[in-house]
Enzyme design. Structure first.
Site, PDB file in Angstrom:
ATOM      1  N   GLN A 168    -126.946  11.470  -7.054  1.00 15.05           N
ATOM      2  CA  GLN A 168    -127.686  10.895  -5.919  1.00 15.05           C
ATOM      3  C   GLN A 168    -127.069  11.506  -4.670  1.00 15.05           C
ATOM      4  OE1 GLN A 168    -130.416   9.124  -5.155  1.00 15.05           O
ATOM      5  NE2 GLN A 168    -129.784   9.397  -3.042  1.00 15.05           N
ATOM      6  N   GLN A 170    -128.552  12.045  -1.407  1.00 12.28           N
ATOM      7  CA  GLN A 170    -128.842  11.481  -0.085  1.00 12.28           C
ATOM      8  C   GLN A 170    -127.905  10.294   0.158  1.00 12.28           C
ATOM      9  OE1 GLN A 170    -132.803   9.879   0.536  1.00 12.28           O
ATOM     10  NE2 GLN A 170    -132.711  10.200   2.726  1.00 12.28           N
ATOM     11  N   PRO A 295    -128.958   3.613  -8.377  1.00 17.07           N
ATOM     12  CA  PRO A 295    -128.745   2.709  -7.244  1.00 17.07           C
ATOM     13  C   PRO A 295    -129.961   2.504  -6.332  1.00 17.07           C
ATOM     14  CG  PRO A 295    -127.705   4.829  -6.830  1.00 17.07           C
ATOM     15  CD  PRO A 295    -128.197   4.868  -8.236  1.00 17.07           C
ATOM     16  N   GLY A 297    -134.500   2.502  -5.886  1.00 14.93           N
ATOM     17  CA  GLY A 297    -135.754   2.367  -6.603  1.00 14.93           C
ATOM     18  C   GLY A 297    -136.241   3.745  -7.005  1.00 14.93           C
ATOM     19  N   GLY A 298    -136.236   4.631  -6.016  1.00 13.12           N
ATOM     20  CA  GLY A 298    -136.666   5.989  -6.274  1.00 13.12           C
ATOM     21  C   GLY A 298    -135.997   6.943  -5.318  1.00 13.12           C
ATOM     22  N   MET A 299    -135.933   8.204  -5.719  1.00 13.58           N
ATOM     23  CA  MET A 299    -135.381   9.241  -4.848  1.00 13.58           C
ATOM     24  C   MET A 299    -136.263  10.471  -4.976  1.00 13.58           C
ATOM     25  SD  MET A 299    -133.123  10.268  -2.702  1.00 13.58           S
ATOM     26  CE  MET A 299    -133.380  11.878  -1.958  1.00 13.58           C
ATOM     27  N   GLU A 300    -136.713  10.956  -3.810  1.00 13.80           N
ATOM     28  CA  GLU A 300    -137.766  11.977  -3.748  1.00 13.80           C
ATOM     29  C   GLU A 300    -137.277  13.394  -4.013  1.00 13.80           C
ATOM     30  OE1 GLU A 300    -136.401  10.192  -1.284  1.00 13.80           O
ATOM     31  OE2 GLU A 300    -136.407  11.233   0.637  1.00 13.80           O
ATOM     32  N   HIS A 328    -143.153  11.357   0.145  1.00  9.29           N
ATOM     33  CA  HIS A 328    -142.036  12.130   0.699  1.00  9.29           C
ATOM     34  C   HIS A 328    -142.224  13.641   0.505  1.00  9.29           C
ATOM     35  CE1 HIS A 328    -139.046   9.414   2.318  1.00  9.29           C
ATOM     36  NE2 HIS A 328    -138.947   8.699   1.209  1.00  9.29           N
ATOM     37  N   GLU A 347    -138.609   7.941   6.597  1.00  7.69           N
ATOM     38  CA  GLU A 347    -139.018   6.736   5.862  1.00  7.69           C
ATOM     39  C   GLU A 347    -140.211   5.995   6.472  1.00  7.69           C
ATOM     40  OE1 GLU A 347    -138.111   6.308   2.939  1.00  7.69           O
ATOM     41  OE2 GLU A 347    -136.312   7.555   2.807  1.00  7.69           O
ATOM     42  N   ASP A 404    -125.371   5.686   5.721  1.00  5.00           N
ATOM     43  CA  ASP A 404    -125.837   4.550   4.935  1.00  5.00           C
ATOM     44  C   ASP A 404    -126.103   3.323   5.810  1.00  5.00           C
ATOM     45  OD1 ASP A 404    -126.219   4.986   2.286  1.00  5.00           O
ATOM     46  OD2 ASP A 404    -124.701   3.518   1.670  1.00  5.00           O
ATOM     47  N   TYR A 412    -137.845   1.966   7.759  1.00  6.10           N
ATOM     48  CA  TYR A 412    -139.016   1.889   6.884  1.00  6.10           C
ATOM     49  C   TYR A 412    -140.159   1.109   7.536  1.00  6.10           C
ATOM     50  CZ  TYR A 412    -136.053   3.413   2.959  1.00  6.10           C
ATOM     51  OH  TYR A 412    -135.234   4.123   2.129  1.00  6.10           O
ATOM     52  N   ARG A 585    -129.569  -1.476  -8.932  1.00  4.07           N
ATOM     53  CA  ARG A 585    -130.341  -1.101  -7.741  1.00  4.07           C
ATOM     54  C   ARG A 585    -129.838  -1.897  -6.543  1.00  4.07           C
ATOM     55  NH1 ARG A 585    -136.896  -1.489  -7.413  1.00  4.07           N
ATOM     56  NH2 ARG A 585    -137.081  -0.797  -5.250  1.00  4.07           N
ATOM     57  N   LYS A 587    -130.759  -2.489  -3.531  1.00  7.39           N
ATOM     58  CA  LYS A 587    -131.679  -3.360  -2.800  1.00  7.39           C
ATOM     59  C   LYS A 587    -131.716  -4.779  -3.396  1.00  7.39           C
ATOM     60  CE  LYS A 587    -136.489  -3.913  -2.680  1.00  7.39           C
ATOM     61  NZ  LYS A 587    -137.835  -3.441  -2.956  1.00  7.39           N
TER      62      LYS A 587
HETATM   63  N1  BES Z   1    -135.037   8.425   0.125  1.00  8.94           N
HETATM   64  C1  BES Z   1    -135.033   7.060  -0.215  1.00  8.94           C
HETATM   65  C2  BES Z   1    -133.757   6.600  -0.858  1.00  8.94           C
HETATM   66  C3  BES Z   1    -132.517   6.790  -0.016  1.00  8.94           C
HETATM   67  C4  BES Z   1    -132.529   6.563   1.352  1.00  8.94           C
HETATM   68  C5  BES Z   1    -131.346   7.170  -0.605  1.00  8.94           C
HETATM   69  C6  BES Z   1    -131.383   6.771   2.102  1.00  8.94           C
HETATM   70  C7  BES Z   1    -130.191   7.361   0.143  1.00  8.94           C
HETATM   71  C8  BES Z   1    -130.211   7.165   1.507  1.00  8.94           C
HETATM   72  C9  BES Z   1    -136.206   6.702  -1.127  1.00  8.94           C
HETATM   73  O1  BES Z   1    -137.373   7.386  -0.829  1.00  8.94           O
HETATM   74  C10 BES Z   1    -136.531   5.257  -0.893  1.00  8.94           C
HETATM   75  O2  BES Z   1    -136.875   4.926   0.199  1.00  8.94           O
HETATM   76  N2  BES Z   1    -136.432   4.440  -1.926  1.00  8.94           N
HETATM   77  C11 BES Z   1    -136.798   3.058  -1.869  1.00  8.94           C
HETATM   78  C12 BES Z   1    -138.189   2.944  -2.406  1.00  8.94           C
HETATM   79  C13 BES Z   1    -139.068   1.981  -1.751  1.00  8.94           C
HETATM   80  C14 BES Z   1    -139.058   1.928  -0.278  1.00  8.94           C
HETATM   81  C15 BES Z   1    -140.474   2.097  -2.286  1.00  8.94           C
HETATM   82  C16 BES Z   1    -135.847   2.268  -2.724  1.00  8.94           C
HETATM   83  O3  BES Z   1    -135.065   2.874  -3.455  1.00  8.94           O
HETATM   84  O4  BES Z   1    -135.856   1.046  -2.675  1.00  8.94           O
HETATM   85 ZN    ZN Z   2    -138.215   6.733   1.011  1.00 15.64          ZN
END
Ligand code: BES
Ligand code: ZN
Length: 630
Positions: A168, A170, A295, A297-300, A328, A347, A404, A412, A585, A587
């Protein structure tokens, strides 16, 4: 003879100024601050790199994945472009062991120095270049505290047979597994060769193999230039299933069919996205379903989104996350925030775009629900942070801090609301036209907030009277809290839930709740909007009727467990423990622990659970939760 320092600086300054002026003349007159891959990027406070001296253009990576020692052994060969006769190249590193640095063409050793360690930034690797050095070879290995990497033992995977690795990167963790210029403003292409134990498949944010081979050696190329935070690698017992002509899903064999069913609409999503904002520029779009300790939900990661398995719930209800990561591919991967202070450009645009994709696929009522939940999340975030907190501004100031700290709902959801505000002011047709040209203009480029503002002004605001006041961009971006006049969101579906909920509170009759057709979003809305304080009879009634503690939808679980902790509803605690020791995760995990530690009894329980859970978490989640117990 060495030039005197001040003179040298003056000369360098004049040289870069003239270079800047020449390049800028070529750029479109409407864009004032633009930086792109051919221009010298801005200084980024989260990187030691000095791209105006020497900048990485291509990376060739050779990695051996050693599960026995949880270590990567690597050679990073970077092709650089040099300016102003600069004689040093600076790469970012963190906890890397450097074995050797040489000129890859002449084979000559290059002297290097490793700078002072900073807990956020790591250490600069400063390399003295020969006069003609263009290709620098760095031999290195990673360490036990490489924060990007999570090494899972076989017991932490589904099949329990093979170990697993994922990265990971980012925001600034790429430097913990690759010596690289780790700044979102610096883009490079890459190729890689990765050697893994037999029986495992390696995947990257690049052109990927679709099956294992006998040798355990896999090759990758990423022909489009990307920033370091999009470097990604995963190794495991993985299988591929196609979902259409340019998409598919990788997962552990026991998961791959379920995953393919969940993501059956992926091709439709890609087409919807293209209809909105232009061609998909990355070739294929595949998903990789990771173990539950992932950690995020998703990473682009380009060409290969990494995703949590917790969105595979059997009813496609959580696939807006895929729409988000797919979006993304435009906002973020094509048009990238110049520094982490401009994170909202990644975001905020992506949440807006995600909602538009979902509207196209599943209709307005569905989109309204998603947007409304996001809006409530924003109001809560502003309440938590405080409406005058500087971190509630879109343009952040993260100097001296970990990027972070900027990962909050502000980027967002306030970002999204600001864009909806512009849409409301100019109308959807004009706004979509603007966004199409925005992604066209800034593709494969980095952009800061000010460049966006200039572009918005030149392409949209300037042409229409009264628009500047309506859009009110400066207040949205540079002031904390929410502007007084902002879009008011509503959801017709949630209005129905609200009435039923009020009825239940009044009558305490469970039949007031007509839940048979509720989607997970309606459940989440219902739970999140119950009175903060409920008595144990009420909680038991809900739990017994709807088995909420035992839900297997993580969004519902999260909302319900939070409410349970707030009301000290002990029946849910064993389920909470189960959740926290299975899902990493952040979040979900962080807010639950945060709520637990508020009371003495909760804190004791949290400590007991965390002792068990911590070793299962990725560094990103661990670092955040650790703070609560310090
Ligand atoms: N790019 C982010 C994840 C991220 C942000 C990792 C900053 C490290 C530092 C990813 O696109 C994201 O926003 N994931 C969200 C998904 C959700 C908003 C649909 C998540 O993981 O909760
Ligand atoms: Zn995102």
């Amino acid at each position: 003879m060495r030039m005197q320092e001040p003179k040298k600086h003056l000369l360098l300054f004049l040289l870069s100024l003239s270079l800047f002026l020449i390049k800028n003349k070529e750029a479109k007159a409407t864009i004032n601050n633009s930086t792109d891959s051919t221009m010298i990027p801005k200084k980024d406070i989260h990187s030691y790199a000095k791209p105006s001296d020497a900048v990485v253009k291509h990376l060739d990576l050779n990695l051996k994945v050693r599960f026995e020692e949880n270590r990567l052994e690597g050679i990073a060969e970077v092709k650089i472009e040099r300016f102003n006769n600069a004689d040093t190249l600076i790469l970012d590193t963190k906890h890397l062991t450097i074995h050797e640095v040489k000129d890859a063409e002449t084979g000559k050793q290059l002297a290097y120095e490793i700078g002072r360690f900073d807990k956020n930034l790591g250490s600069a690797l400063q390399i003295n270049l020969d006069t003609n050095t263009k290709l620098v070879h760095v031999k290195y290995s990673t360490s036990n505290n490489a924060e990007a990497l999570q090494w899972l033992e076989s017991g932490q995977t589904l099949n329990k047979k093979y170990p697993f690795l994922f990265t990971q990167s980012q925001a600034i963790l790429a430097r913990t597994w690759i010596p690289i210029q780790d700044s979102p403003g610096i883009r490079f292409t890459y190729s890689a060769k990765v050697t893994v134990p037999k029986g495992l498949l390696a995947l990257m944010s690049a052109e990927n193999p679709i099956s294992k081979n006998e040798t355990g050696i896999y090759s990758f190329t990423m022909p489009q230039p990307i920033p370091a935070y999009l470097m990604a690698l995963s190794v495991g017992d993985l299988e591929f299933k196609s979902l259409g002509k340019r998409s598919g899903v990788y997962a552990e064999p026991a998961m791959v069919d379920k995953a393919a069913k969940e993501f059956a609409d992926l091709e439709k999503m890609i087409s919807a996205a293209e209809e909105l904002y232009g061609e998909y520029k990355w070739g294929r779009y595949d998903l990789l379903v990771l173990p539950p300790s992932f950690p995020f939900g998703g990473m682009e990661n380009p060409r290969l989104t990494f995703a949590t398995p917790t969105i595979i719930v059997g009813d496609k209800s959580l696939t807006s996350l895929v729409a988000h990561e797919l979006a993304h591919s435009w906002s973020g991967n094509l048009t990238t925030n110049a520094t982490w202070n401009d994170f909202w450009l990644n975001e905020g645009f992506t949440v807006y775009f995600e909602n538009r994709i979902m509207e196209k696929l599943y209709g307005k009522e569905y989109e309204e629900m998603l947007a409304f939940l996001g809006y409530q999340e924003l109001l809560n975030e502003i309440k938590d942070l405080g409406a005058t907190n500087p971190d509630t501004r879109l343009k952040l100031d993260l100097k001296g801090r970990n990027p972070d700290d900027g990962v909050t709902s502000i980027a967002y959801q306030k970002g999204n609301l600001f864009l909806r505000n512009i849409e409301a002011a100019v109308g959807r047709a004009r706004w979509d036209k603007f966004l199409n040209s925005y992604f066209e203009e800034f593709q494969f480029r980095t952009i800061d907030t000010e460049t966006f503002l200039n572009y918005l002004n030149a392409e949209l605001i300037k042409n229409y009277k009264g628009l500047e006041e309506k859009i009110n961009a400066k207040e949205w971006i540079y002031e904390p809290g929410l502007p007084k006049s902002h879009p008011e969101l509503t959801s017709s579906k949630f209005e129905i839930i609200k009435k039923q909920s009020q009825n239940w509170i009044k009558t305490q009759e469970i039949k007031s709740l007509n839940t048979s057709n509720w989607s997970s979003h309606e459940w989440v809305y219902f739970i999140n909007n119950l009175p903060e304080k409920l008595n144990s009879n009420q909680l038991e009634m809900l739990d017994e009727s709807f088995r909420l503690s035992q839900s297997n939808n993580p969004e519902i679980q999260f909302s319900w467990y939070l409410l349970s902790i707030k009301n000290n509803y002990l029946t849910a605690y064993p389920y909470i423990k189960d959740f926290l020791t299975n899902v990493g995760r952040r979040k979900f995990v962080l807010p639950l622990f945060k709520e637990l530690v508020k009371t003495e009894a909760g804190k004791a329980f949290a400590q007991e659970v965390y002792k068990e859970a911590r070793p299962l978490y990725h560094f990103v989640t661990m670092n955040s939760v650790d703070q609560l117990f310090m």
